[in-house]
Design a protein around this motif. Structure first.
Motif, short mmCIF file in Angstrom:
data_model
loop_
_atom_site.label_atom_id
_atom_site.label_comp_id
_atom_site.label_asym_id
_atom_site.label_seq_id
_atom_site.Cartn_x
_atom_site.Cartn_y
_atom_site.Cartn_z
N THR A 93 0.76 -1.37 0.14
CA THR A 93 0.39 -0.24 -0.11
C THR A 93 0.86 1.54 -0.10
OG1 THR A 93 -0.26 0.38 2.59
CG2 THR A 93 -1.62 -1.53 1.08
N ALA A 94 2.38 1.28 0.04
CA ALA A 94 3.27 2.52 -0.15
C ALA A 94 2.78 3.50 -1.00
CB ALA A 94 4.67 2.29 0.04
N ASN A 95 2.40 2.57 -1.98
CA ASN A 95 2.31 3.97 -3.42
C ASN A 95 0.36 4.30 -3.35
OD1 ASN A 95 4.91 4.27 -4.68
ND2 ASN A 95 4.85 2.22 -4.85
N PHE A 96 -0.18 3.94 -2.38
CA PHE A 96 -1.96 4.15 -3.02
C PHE A 96 -1.36 5.41 -1.79
CE2 PHE A 96 -2.82 0.24 -3.87
CZ PHE A 96 -3.97 0.50 -4.95
N GLN A 97 -0.68 5.25 -0.45
CA GLN A 97 -0.22 6.58 0.43
C GLN A 97 0.89 7.67 -0.01
OE1 GLN A 97 -0.54 6.38 4.30
NE2 GLN A 97 -0.55 8.72 3.29
N ARG A 98 1.23 7.47 -1.50
CA ARG A 98 2.28 8.31 -1.99
C ARG A 98 1.02 8.82 -3.00
NH1 ARG A 98 7.30 6.62 -6.36
NH2 ARG A 98 7.07 8.51 -7.11
N LEU A 99 0.16 8.60 -3.62
CA LEU A 99 -0.63 9.10 -4.38
C LEU A 99 -1.33 10.00 -2.86
CD1 LEU A 99 -2.19 6.94 -7.00
CD2 LEU A 99 -0.03 8.53 -6.70
N GLN A 100 -1.88 9.76 -2.11
CA GLN A 100 -2.97 10.61 -1.69
C GLN A 100 -2.40 11.36 -0.41
OE1 GLN A 100 -3.36 8.54 2.46
NE2 GLN A 100 -5.36 9.61 2.98
N THR A 101 -0.83 11.16 -0.51
CA THR A 101 -0.41 12.60 0.03
C THR A 101 0.27 13.79 -1.10
OG1 THR A 101 1.04 10.88 1.40
CG2 THR A 101 2.14 13.26 1.23
N ARG A 102 0.77 13.27 -1.83
CA ARG A 102 0.73 13.84 -3.31
C ARG A 102 -0.61 15.14 -3.53
NH1 ARG A 102 1.72 12.07 -8.92
NH2 ARG A 102 4.56 10.86 -8.06
N PHE A 103 -1.53 14.48 -3.84
CA PHE A 103 -2.40 15.12 -4.21
C PHE A 103 -3.52 15.34 -2.63
CE2 PHE A 103 -1.68 12.65 -7.43
CZ PHE A 103 -1.45 13.03 -9.21
N GLY A 104 -3.44 15.37 -1.53
CA GLY A 104 -3.66 16.42 -0.49
C GLY A 104 -5.39 15.62 -0.33
N VAL A 105 -5.54 14.42 -0.62
CA VAL A 105 -6.34 13.92 -0.19
C VAL A 105 -7.48 12.60 0.55
CG1 VAL A 105 -7.61 13.75 -2.81
CG2 VAL A 105 -6.49 12.25 -2.26
N GLU A 106 -8.39 12.44 0.95
CA GLU A 106 -8.32 11.67 1.74
C GLU A 106 -8.79 10.30 1.09
OE1 GLU A 106 -8.93 12.49 5.15
OE2 GLU A 106 -8.33 14.40 4.81
N LYS A 107 -8.71 9.64 1.93
CA LYS A 107 -8.71 8.67 1.10
C LYS A 107 -10.30 7.71 0.95
CE LYS A 107 -5.68 5.02 4.28
NZ LYS A 107 -5.74 4.69 5.56
N SER A 108 -11.39 8.63 1.19
CA SER A 108 -12.44 7.68 0.99
C SER A 108 -12.63 8.95 -0.65
CB SER A 108 -14.02 8.29 1.70
OG SER A 108 -13.32 10.17 1.83
N GLN A 109 -11.86 9.47 -1.18
CA GLN A 109 -11.61 10.58 -2.11
C GLN A 109 -11.01 10.12 -3.26
OE1 GLN A 109 -10.31 14.46 -0.28
NE2 GLN A 109 -11.95 15.27 -1.31
#
Length: 201
Positions: A106-122
């Motif tokens: 899941t590390a790169n899902f986390q990377r995307l979340q951080t890069r785009f500044g979104v919640e997991k629900s988004q």
């Protein structure tokens, strides 16, 4: 006996059953995703957008990515393939990418979340593999959309040796948890976000 046979029903449901299942990336109801608050879409490349052997994405995929950006989505490729392929498809489709993603980690899902500044629900991920795309997305806690493989790569070696994906599908089918035909047929068990799969109604 596969490792899946030792897993509880609830665990299998929570990790391997996609929130959306459609024939291909063009059949997903993206407006429904947008209405659910999703703003970031990540796509697998191989056997999701194009075949493993395709040098370029189809023109329809480029059109779809432009349409999705026009809807207000952030769109990015998330592939386990090498950087060169991710970069090539990224340029051809006009979207960003992350290669060598090592899904289902899941590390790169986390990377995307951080890069785009979104919640997991988004966030939502679109791919063809239950054991990498669906498992990775669900383990991270985001919406998962599964599509049929654009082209099924034939297994090599001993035909009696089953792939992990096949073992999983057989286990889910045996328990009545999820159903997918080996080949696309009329009336297959497709469903959109928020819908109950036909076989569970």
């Amino acid at each position: 006996m596969s490792s899946f046979s030792r897993m509880m029903d609830d665990y299998l449901r929570s990790l391997y059953i996609p929130h959306v299942y459609q024939h291909d990336i063009y059949a997903i109801d993206y407006q429904r995703l947008r209405d659910a608050g999703i703003t970031l879409l990540s796509f697998d490349i191989d056997d999701t957008i194009a075949t493993w052997l395709a040098a370029d994405p189809p023109k329809a995929a480029k059109t779809l990515m432009e349409y999705l950006k026009g809807m207000g989505f952030h769109v990015v490729l998330l592939t386990n393939n090498k950087d060169a392929r991710g970069s090539h498809f990224s340029q051809a489709l006009g979207i960003d990418y992350v290669a060598q993603a090592e899904k289902p980690l899941t590390a790169n899902f986390q990377r995307l979340q951080t890069r785009f500044g979104v919640e997991k629900s988004q966030m939502a991920h679109v791919g063809n593999s239950q054991t990498s795309d669906v498992a990775g997305g669900r383990a991270f806690g985001i919406t998962t959309c599964m599509v049929r493989a654009v082209w099924r790569v034939m297994e090599t070696g001993n035909p009696l040796v089953k792939s992990e994906g096949r073992k999983l599908r057989e286990e889910l089918l045996a328990r009545g948890l999820w159903r997918k035909h080996h080949k696309a047929v009329s009336g297959d068990q497709y469903y959109q976000l928020g819908e109950t799969p036909p076989y569970l109604r």
